[in-house]
Design an enzyme around this catalytic site. Structure first.
Site, short mmCIF file in Angstrom:
data_model
loop_
_atom_site.label_atom_id
_atom_site.label_comp_id
_atom_site.label_asym_id
_atom_site.label_seq_id
_atom_site.Cartn_x
_atom_site.Cartn_y
_atom_site.Cartn_z
N ARG A 140 0.86 -1.18 0.00
CA ARG A 140 0.00 0.00 0.00
C ARG A 140 0.90 1.23 0.00
O ARG A 140 2.05 1.17 0.45
CB ARG A 140 -0.91 0.01 1.23
N LYS A 159 -2.23 -2.42 8.00
CA LYS A 159 -3.40 -1.85 8.66
C LYS A 159 -3.53 -2.40 10.08
O LYS A 159 -3.32 -3.58 10.32
CB LYS A 159 -4.67 -2.18 7.86
N HIS A 216 -2.00 2.34 -5.91
CA HIS A 216 -2.74 1.09 -5.69
C HIS A 216 -2.79 0.24 -6.96
O HIS A 216 -2.95 -0.97 -6.88
CB HIS A 216 -4.15 1.41 -5.20
N ARG A 267 -0.21 -2.32 -6.83
CA ARG A 267 -0.60 -3.39 -5.90
C ARG A 267 -1.56 -4.36 -6.60
O ARG A 267 -1.42 -5.59 -6.48
CB ARG A 267 -1.24 -2.77 -4.66
N HIS A 279 -4.25 -9.11 3.54
CA HIS A 279 -5.71 -9.11 3.63
C HIS A 279 -6.15 -9.99 4.80
O HIS A 279 -5.68 -11.12 4.94
CB HIS A 279 -6.34 -9.66 2.35
N TYR A 334 -9.23 -10.81 -7.32
CA TYR A 334 -8.22 -10.98 -8.37
C TYR A 334 -8.45 -12.25 -9.18
O TYR A 334 -7.95 -12.36 -10.29
CB TYR A 334 -6.82 -10.97 -7.75
#
Length: 299
Positions: A149, A173, A245, A248, A271, A280
């Site tokens: 990110r 995160k 992004h 990514r 994730h 994806y």
């Protein structure tokens, strides 16, 4: 309990127990404040523990009339759900009034992805004869090589570079750490930048451990990385609307197209849920369909 007290407690929970960033905490609080605004506007003098499903249903109708997009509505509902889950966890409520509330149906938008040739063209357009170009080459190689990110990129620290092992330690995160592989090319350009550009900067106090710095020796901003990428896309005539992004997304898509395991890609991207990574696989199906149409004699 009034709204002011409950929001203060909720804020403490998000900061201390969930370890969310300041931006994320403010987003959650803003969602709940929208509900408070609605109750005040409609002259319903009730506290957070008195809110029932009909109040929330009326609130949803109200934000819809304000012209909020379905994604903004869904985000608001998610924030309010988190608030009431917190109240239940604190034994302040027995029943969750958000349980029966349904938000707008969202179509999952597939992200823009660059082909490998487009990524190569962007990399080749960087003027590495300049200090900024050397840094930018290292940054974009790192973005694509490790699927970071933009915040993870600008906060990357020298002490978290394991060059001999080919890994980065990333604080993602919620301050959740993960180890991410990084390719040889990206490491090569990082080392060139560190040895030939960064070593000559006068580094500001407190910025000594950040890998990527601006010409004044301070850490980069998110906006600056966006600007660098937008300018580069314009330089090569790329018409796609790209951002940090996009690298990514391209990283994940190219791995899955190449046969990478979905769980491994989930781990590298950081994730929490594999359903986030599964987007994806839809891109991969589009790629397979394209191959079928181009090369099958009966397509």
């Amino acid at each position: 309990m009034n709204w002011s007290v409950s929001l203060t407690q909720f804020q403490g929970y998000l900061q201390l127990e969930k370890s969310l960033s300041g931006h994320s905490v403010e987003a959650y609080l803003r969602d709940v404040r929208k509900l408070v605004q609605f109750l005040e506007t409609t002259q319903q003098n009730i506290g957070p523990l008195e809110v029932q499903a009909p109040h929330l249903q009326a609130f949803l109708e109200w934000i819809n009339t304000l012209g909020m997009t379905s994604h903004s509505q869904a985000r608001t509902i998610s924030g309010i759900r988190s608030f009431y889950k917190f109240l239940i966890m604190e034994d302040l409520l027995n029943a969750d009034p958000t349980e029966t509330i349904e938000g707008p149906k969202l179509q999952r938008k597939l992200p823009d992805v660059l082909s490998y040739d487009e990524i190569v063209s962007l990399f080749e357009a960087i003027d590495v004869s300049t200090p900024e170009g050397t840094r930018n080459k290292a940054m974009l190689e790192t973005l694509y090589s490790s699927g970071l990110r933009v915040t993870e990129l600008i906060e990357l620290k020298i002490s978290n570079l394991y060059e001999d092992l080919g890994f980065l330690r990333i604080a993602g995160k919620g301050n959740k750490e993960r180890l991410v592989p990084i390719g040889r090319d990206a490491l090569k350009y990082i080392r060139l930048y560190l040895d030939n550009v960064r070593n000559h900067l006068v580094i500001k106090k407190g910025q000594e451990d950040f890998v990527f710095l601006n010409r004044r020796g301070a850490s980069l901003s998110r906006v600056m990385v966006f600007t660098i990428i937008k300018d580069l896309a314009a330089k090569v005539g790329l018409e796609k609307n790209i951002s940090p992004h996009t690298f990514r997304h391209s990283f994940a898509t190219h791995l899955i197209e190449g046969g990478a395991d979905l769980r491994a890609v989930q781990e590298m991207l950081g994730h929490e849920s594999i359903t986030t990574t599964e987007i994806y696989t839809h891109l991969d199906r589009d790629y397979l369909k394209q191959i079928m149409q181009e090369f099958h004699p009966r397509s």
